[in-house]
Design an enzyme around this catalytic site. Structure first.
Site, PDB file in Angstrom:
ATOM      1  N   PRO A   2      51.513  -0.106 -31.191  1.00 35.05           N
ATOM      2  CA  PRO A   2      52.484  -0.018 -32.254  1.00 35.05           C
ATOM      3  C   PRO A   2      53.604   0.952 -32.001  1.00 35.05           C
ATOM      4  CG  PRO A   2      50.720   1.482 -32.678  1.00 35.05           C
ATOM      5  CD  PRO A   2      50.681   1.094 -31.242  1.00 35.05           C
ATOM      6  N   GLU A   3      54.772   0.448 -31.786  1.00 30.53           N
ATOM      7  CA  GLU A   3      55.965   1.282 -31.866  1.00 30.53           C
ATOM      8  C   GLU A   3      56.802   0.664 -32.972  1.00 30.53           C
ATOM      9  OE1 GLU A   3      57.777   2.182 -28.065  1.00 30.53           O
ATOM     10  OE2 GLU A   3      55.895   1.781 -27.033  1.00 30.53           O
TER      11      GLU A   3
END
Length: 256
Positions: A2-3
């Site tokens: 997750p970015e």
DNA sequence: TGGAATGTTCGGCT
DNA sequence: AAGCCGAACATTCC
């Protein structure tokens, strides 16, 4: 997983399932300390779902439910609990699962949004970004990963943005010329926007709340392309370690 | 088998 | 004080 682009995609896909719903119960399957705080969210209605850096924030009647996906977290609009299901949000209509293999993620109730984070990487103005760069005596790679400098970037998009800007990951922030600082700002905004448009990068098993993959991994120019030719000059992409993170760059396009 | 993987935090050192 | 470094957290994959 997750970015910023992946979290943004999850927010967009999970929001319709959550907004207006009542959180009847949150069942946790973990001994992590965060599990104890979620009780305060039970019985409350979800008024909105938004992204705050890499956090997914559910605005409740009182306070927020803050979900961080860590490295391998997923929010799934599903009832199929698996071995890595760490929490189940039981709603008045349907359920949402929080699955997380490595358990670096968390779901916790907060009185208000997390403090001390920098401006959002997609929303920061060029002027503000330049001003903040000037104030830091640090190398760019660790600085861009630092969420209190700028919130939302992670290892993939930091490497991709530095490549697009033609800047070495070990360059000193305060010593960038204005022109190169502006170029970096545009590169960050561009790469993040393009990635959001493609639904993020599925480099191992990232999927959105509907179980769909992202496609931006096909557009990566340096990340995990060690030894492959640079898409601009053909020079082999190099990998070095910078503050314990694999860092990918083109030694010809990104000179020190 | 050792090393690496999308992240954050904490303690210690300079 | 700021910034860097390594370790820790937990698990899978190659």
């Amino acid at each position: 997983m997750p970015e910023l682009p992946e979290v943004e995609t999850v927010v967009r896909t999970v929001a319709p399932r959550l907004v207006g719903r009542r959180l009847l119960k949150i069942r946790c399957f973990t001994r992590k300390p965060w599990a104890r705080s979620v009780r305060k969210a039970e019985g409350q209605t979800v008024h909105s779902v938004r992204r705050y850096g890499k956090f997914i924030l559910l605005e409740l009647d009182q306070g927020l439910l803050a979900i961080h996906l860590g490295m391998t977290g997923k929010l799934l609009a599903s009832i199929d609990e698996g071995p890595y299901t760490r929490a189940v949000l039981v709603l008045d209509q349907g359920t949402v699962l929080f699955d997380d293999v490595r358990q670096f993620g968390s779901v916790r109730w907060l009185r208000r949004e997390p403090g001390k984070l920098g401006p959002d990487a997609l929303a920061v103005t060029a002027e503000d970004f330049l001003r903040r760069l000037r104030a830091r005596k640090a190398r760019l790679k660790p600085l861009l990963l630092n969420q209190s400098f700028l919130r939302g970037l992670g290892n993939i998009y930091t490497d991709e943005a530095l490549f697009r800007a033609g800047i070495h990951p070990l360059a000193m922030a305060a010593r960038l010329t204005g022109q190169r600082g502006l170029r970096l700002h545009s590169a960050i905004v561009e790469v993040l926007s393009e990635a959001v448009a493609k639904g993020g990068s599925s480099i191992s098993d990232y999927v959105d709340a509907d179980g769909r993959q992202g496609w931006f991994q096909l557009q990566h120019r340096v990340y995990q392309r060690t030894g492959e030719p640079c898409v601009v000059c053909g020079e082999p992409i190099r990998r070095i370690l910078v503050s314990q993170r694999g860092t990918h760059f083109c030694p010809r396009c990104q000179r020190r």
